[in-house]
Design an enzyme around this catalytic site. Structure first.
Site, PDB file in Angstrom:
ATOM      1  N   GLU A 263       0.772  -1.183   0.094  1.00 43.90           N
ATOM      2  CA  GLU A 263       0.124  -0.059   0.064  1.00 43.90           C
ATOM      3  C   GLU A 263       0.750   1.046  -0.039  1.00 43.90           C
ATOM      4  OE1 GLU A 263      -2.847  -0.296   3.232  1.00 43.90           O
ATOM      5  OE2 GLU A 263      -3.980  -1.937   2.201  1.00 43.90           O
ATOM      6  N   HIS A 282      -7.976   1.841   1.477  1.00 41.33           N
ATOM      7  CA  HIS A 282      -7.690   1.529   3.103  1.00 41.33           C
ATOM      8  C   HIS A 282      -8.658   2.504   4.027  1.00 41.33           C
ATOM      9  CE1 HIS A 282      -5.243  -1.051   5.767  1.00 41.33           C
ATOM     10  NE2 HIS A 282      -6.335  -0.655   6.560  1.00 41.33           N
TER      11      HIS A 282
END
Length: 532
Positions: A263, A282
């Site tokens: 990420e 997220h």
């Protein structure tokens, strides 16, 4: 005595600041502009600090902080805190694991619906000027089967909402009993059955060695071609390359992700251009309510600790004094190793945990030892962050009874601890003792008596027929795989019934295909690899 001082070094909700400063019992200072060097110097004047993700409490910042007693992290992640240094300095680190449960559950439902009705794809097409109703025929969730892997805090909230949507819920969780599943209103099933029957599959497990890539090409081939996969848990649980191929080949219909293995994901990650994907960056915990709740939770926890010594949601220590810790230290380590051992050896759900103390240890405070044992049992099996403070509560929430027994007498050792897991069909137990002043050892696994197995390291546990040549054949397989045997132990039952437990200590984790070769030997009844 001067009142405690707390520094808030990241933006925190007003409600949290008000709680910390209530009754003027704590001196609260808000300063979000410290550099690392300035923060290190400033902390010398504070008893506590409240942070979010913006403050990095490195080893350098925390080393030598004699006044600092507590770190409160508003949120679940503590990767911006150097835990070993905090622990070495005697600083309690607390987080707020329950603060984002509701919002993450709601985000799971939102992604599920978005994928089922192809909402993002339809939005983008209409935004581009194309009124296309024929390409976006969706599917109803009502009457469908939701398969859920992991039924902890977040998973249980997803279950409640799915039942409200008139979905049938099929759940897999290695620590969920039939009784608890019935209370939740779901059907308990094995992992493979959940995969096969789910119309929507949602994941709520931690990322561990056991769960990494737990959903890969094999699972996609077993799933319905109309199935939807949702992941708001952790990146890495799903093999992303296999998922991309499964979607493009029509093995499953759609997927919705809030998390990725890396990420932010790389720009060339094929999932980002896969037309059957829905994704968010997220955002599971990103609601105003969740942010406010973690602010309130962390403020209440830090205040309680500084004013009364109460510890809640600590990630690095149990509620125990330094004097008791020095006395019980080896037994705490032994207890956690015993918990990890029985957890990895046991098959199926756990209904109860029984801890028996015999000999001198029976007269000591058993609460911190039991907490470490339960932590060792649960920490690799549940989605929650399990620590010495919340382990028993996590077990209770899952319907697992924790029982403690004590006896001042013992046959073989000055003190011993036995941990027994009771399941619907199987019982698993292990006994340990402390040799000398601080040398934890495991002396029995189930009915097999061991010759003082070290309570740490990587081990292969093999139940085999007690006949000549078996150990040699096992050793040959490991040797061919370049696995070095550090130590080997053989345990027999008291009546020597013709079976033995061979425990092999190795320097590295053994590959699955090597374990399968050992298991294929005619003389072998069971093989388990455990890490203590």
């Amino acid at each position: 005595m001067s009142k405690p001082r707390v520094l808030i070094s990241d933006k925190l909700g007003d409600a949290g600041i008000e709680i910390l400063g209530a009754d003027d019992a704590i001196d609260v200072v808000v300063n979000t502009e410290f550099s690392a060097d300035e923060l290190k110097a400033a902390l010398a004047d504070f008893d506590g600090i409240v942070i979010r993700s913006g403050t990095n409490l490195t080893a350098d910042v925390l080393a030598g902080q004699e006044r600092l007693k507590v770190i409160g992290r508003a949120g679940i992640g503590v990767d911006n805190v150097d835990l070993p240094t905090a622990t070495a300095e005697g600083i309690v680190v607390m987080n707020t694991p329950g603060g984002n449960a509701t919002t993450t559950a709601e985000h799971t439902i939102a992604l599920m619906m978005a994928a089922a009705r192809r909402i993002p794809q339809a939005h983008m097409k209409l935004a581009g000027g194309d009124w296309d109703r024929k390409s976006f025929v969706g599917t109803e969730l009502s009457g469908k089967t939701l398969g859920i892997i992991g039924t902890g805090n977040i998973g249980s909230l997803v279950i409640e909402r799915a039942i409200g949507l008139k979905m049938t819920v099929l759940g897999y969780d290695p620590f969920l009993t039939e009784e608890r599943a019935a209370q939740m209103g779901i059907e308990l099933a094995e992992f493979d059955e959940v995969i096969r029957r789910a119309d929507v599959l949602t994941l709520h497990v931690p990322l561990t060695d056991k769960t990494r890539n737990m959903i890969d090409a094999d699972q996609f081939k077993a799933m319905k071609s109309t199935a939807i996969l949702v992941n708001c848990a952790r990146g890495g649980i799903v093999n992303e390359a296999d998922l991309d191929q499964a979607l493009r080949n029509g093995e499953i219909a759609a997927a919705a992700f809030d998390v990725f293995e890396t990420e932010p994901p790389a720009s060339d990650n094929p999932l980002l251009t896969n037309p059957a994907m829905v994704f968010t960056p997220h955002l599971g915990a990103s609601t105003k309510e969740a942010q406010e709740k973690v602010a309130v939770d962390v403020a209440e926890q830090v205040r309680a600790f500084l004013l009364s010594g109460e510890i809640r949601n600590s990630v690095n220590t149990a509620s125990v004094s330094g004097e008791v810790l020095a006395r019980l230290g080896p037994y705490l380590d032994l207890g956690e190793s015993l918990g990890r051992l029985v957890s990895q050896v046991h098959d199926g759900p756990v209904k109860s945990i029984c801890v028996r103390f015999e000999g001198e240890i029976a007269s000591q405070d058993s609460i911190p030892i039991v907490a470490r044992i339960v932590k060792g049992i649960l920490e690799f099996q549940v989605a929650e962050d399990v620590n010495s403070v919340n382990a028993v509560a996590v077990a209770s929430a899952r319907g697992i009874d924790v029982e403690t027994q004590k006896s001042p007498t013992t046959e073989d050792y000055a003190s011993s601890i036995t941990v027994r897991l009771e399941g619907a069909e199987d019982t698993t137990s292990a006994t340990g003792a402390v040799f000398g002043k601080a040398d934890p050892r495991i002396v029995r696994v189930n009915e097999y008596h061991m010759d003082a197995l070290q309570a740490q390291g990587s081990f292969l546990l093999v139940v085999n027929r007690d006949i000549p040549g078996v150990i040699g054949r096992i050793g040959a397989i490991l040797g061919d795989a370049a696995v070095n045997i550090a130590q080997m132990y053989v345990g027999r039952t008291a009546d020597n019934e013709g079976k033995a437990l061979t425990v092999i200590s190795t320097d590295v984790k053994i590959a699955d295909d090597v374990i399968e070769k050992v298991a294929s030997l005619d003389e072998i009844e069971d093989v388990k690899q455990v890490a203590l």
